[in-house]
Design an enzyme around this catalytic site. Structure first.
Site, PDB file in Angstrom:
ATOM      1  N   ALA A 155       0.801  -1.228   0.000  1.00 27.97           N
ATOM      2  CA  ALA A 155       0.000   0.000   0.000  1.00 27.97           C
ATOM      3  C   ALA A 155       0.832   1.276   0.000  1.00 27.97           C
ATOM      4  CB  ALA A 155      -0.931   0.001   1.214  1.00 27.97           C
ATOM      5  N   TYR A 156       2.126   1.187   0.249  1.00 32.42           N
ATOM      6  CA  TYR A 156       2.944   2.392   0.275  1.00 32.42           C
ATOM      7  C   TYR A 156       3.061   2.949  -1.145  1.00 32.42           C
ATOM      8  CZ  TYR A 156       4.345   0.892   4.994  1.00 32.42           C
ATOM      9  OH  TYR A 156       4.367   0.499   6.312  1.00 32.42           O
ATOM     10  N   SER A 157       2.413   4.099  -1.355  1.00 38.99           N
ATOM     11  CA  SER A 157       2.357   4.728  -2.696  1.00 38.99           C
ATOM     12  C   SER A 157       1.874   3.735  -3.743  1.00 38.99           C
ATOM     13  CB  SER A 157       3.723   5.310  -3.076  1.00 38.99           C
ATOM     14  OG  SER A 157       4.088   6.362  -2.202  1.00 38.99           O
ATOM     15  N   ARG A 158       0.914   2.890  -3.334  1.00 39.71           N
ATOM     16  CA  ARG A 158       0.272   1.933  -4.247  1.00 39.71           C
ATOM     17  C   ARG A 158       1.292   1.094  -5.023  1.00 39.71           C
ATOM     18  NH1 ARG A 158      -5.293   2.315  -5.622  1.00 39.71           N
ATOM     19  NH2 ARG A 158      -6.387   2.851  -3.686  1.00 39.71           N
TER      20      ARG A 158
END
Length: 342
Positions: free
Chosen positions: A54-57
């Site tokens: 989920a970090y910056s998708r």
């Protein structure tokens, strides 16, 4: 850099774990600089890297993958799944359907055939923990995951997962990743003791309390920082800022920066394996590395205890997990007609 054993896995990791949340669109969008930051951390002896889909998708994982080309074997690589990765309601959560897909996507972005630690980013009360553990067990047996862990699980969920693993003969969570800082000490009551009881490594996030323990956030002043633009409520909590004002002289009297004192505090706990540091710039990393040899004596720890007593917290991080029983008013309030005693 010294090394500690990650729970009872036998894996040796550095007391600083490089968190990759700030690499990508939400932090540092410059891939080249982010790769250089990762390389400098590895050169300094940090061998533990933590990221998440989920970090910056997914962009963070892609950057980490670029940085680890040719150096993958040097690194204990961890990632996570659970948070939304799309609008589809099944592109999130802790179901078998999603976790297998999420890991495959992470491996592709990371450019590797396995991760050393695959973590469940948050609990999912709507999913049977045995469903989750069964899927993770299959991934371990397939050789795509070496160990599994949880993140921000309440102590009761940690214990339930351990019991489910024993009852069903499934892989068990070997690590927990909770928030922990001088301002957020609640996990000292039950979470960290549970980790010790079950031989779980604890890799703690936000040791700087979301940035409050850098000394750049002061009472009555406006902080001009990257993180301040996100409008987190905990950054302007007067009670937390009051505690910061009391902690700054403790660090000054000891001849160290507040940042170094805060980071040294969390790795001084015997149940903590690593503190996750999340630099956005090279200067941030340099400052954190400069405090690697900082040691807090009992006098300093006693003064910290006097400001924020053990097992307590002041306010809460906006990003902390609240179980449904706390988050949803309907679960903690009887119907109006049932609230009276007579």
């Amino acid at each position: 850099m010294k090394y500690r054993t990650l729970g009872r896995t036998g894996i040796k990791v550095s007391p600083y774990c490089l968190g990759a949340m700030m690499f990508g669109a939400i932090g540092n969008p410059d891939h080249g600089e982010s790769v250089r930051i990762i390389h400098k951390a590895l050169d300094a002896g940090i061998n533990f890297v933590d990221t998440a889909d989920a970090y910056s998708r997914g962009e963070s994982e892609e950057i980490v993958g670029k940085a680890l080309k040719g150096r993958r074997d040097e690194v204990v690589l961890a990632t996570k799944a659970h948070l939304p990765m799309g609008d589809d309601p099944n592109q999130r959560g802790n179901s078998r359907r999603w976790l297998i897909r999420a890991l495959e996507d992470s491996l592709r972005r990371l450019g590797t055939d396995h991760v050393d630690l695959f973590q469940i980013h948050r609990p999912a009360p709507d999913t049977d923990v045995e469903e989750t553990l069964s899927a993770l067990t299959d991934l371990v047996r397939a050789g795509k995951v070496r160990n599994i862990g949880s993140s921000t699980f309440p102590a009761s969920d940690i214990v339930e997962a351990q019991w489910a693993s024993e009852r069903r003969g499934l892989e068990r969570f070997r690590t927990e990743q909770p928030p922990y800082s001088i301002l957020d000490r609640g996990i000292e009551r039950e979470v960290l003791p549970a980790c010790e009881r079950y031989g779980m490594g604890a890799m703690v996030w936000s040791p700087l309390a979301g940035g409050l323990l850098t000394g750049r956030y002061r009472k009555g002043r406006t902080a001009d920082t990257h993180r301040a633009t996100y409008g987190f409520r905990h950054m302007s909590d007067e009670r937390r800022l009051d505690a910061v004002e009391q902690l700054i002289p403790v660090a000054e009297d000891a001849g160290m920066s507040l940042t170094h004192m805060a980071t040294a505090f969390v790795i001084a706990h015997p149940a903590v394996t690593s503190a996750i540091i999340g630099p956005r710039t090279m200067d941030h990393l340099d400052d954190l590395l400069a405090g690697a040899e900082t040691t807090l004596d009992d006098e300093i720890l006693d003064r910290i205890d006097a400001i924020v007593p053990a097992g307590t917290g002041i306010g809460a991080l906006d990003t902390a997990y609240n179980p449904p029983a706390v988050e949803q008013a309907r679960l903690r309030r009887r119907l109006p007609e049932e609230r009276s005693a007579a």
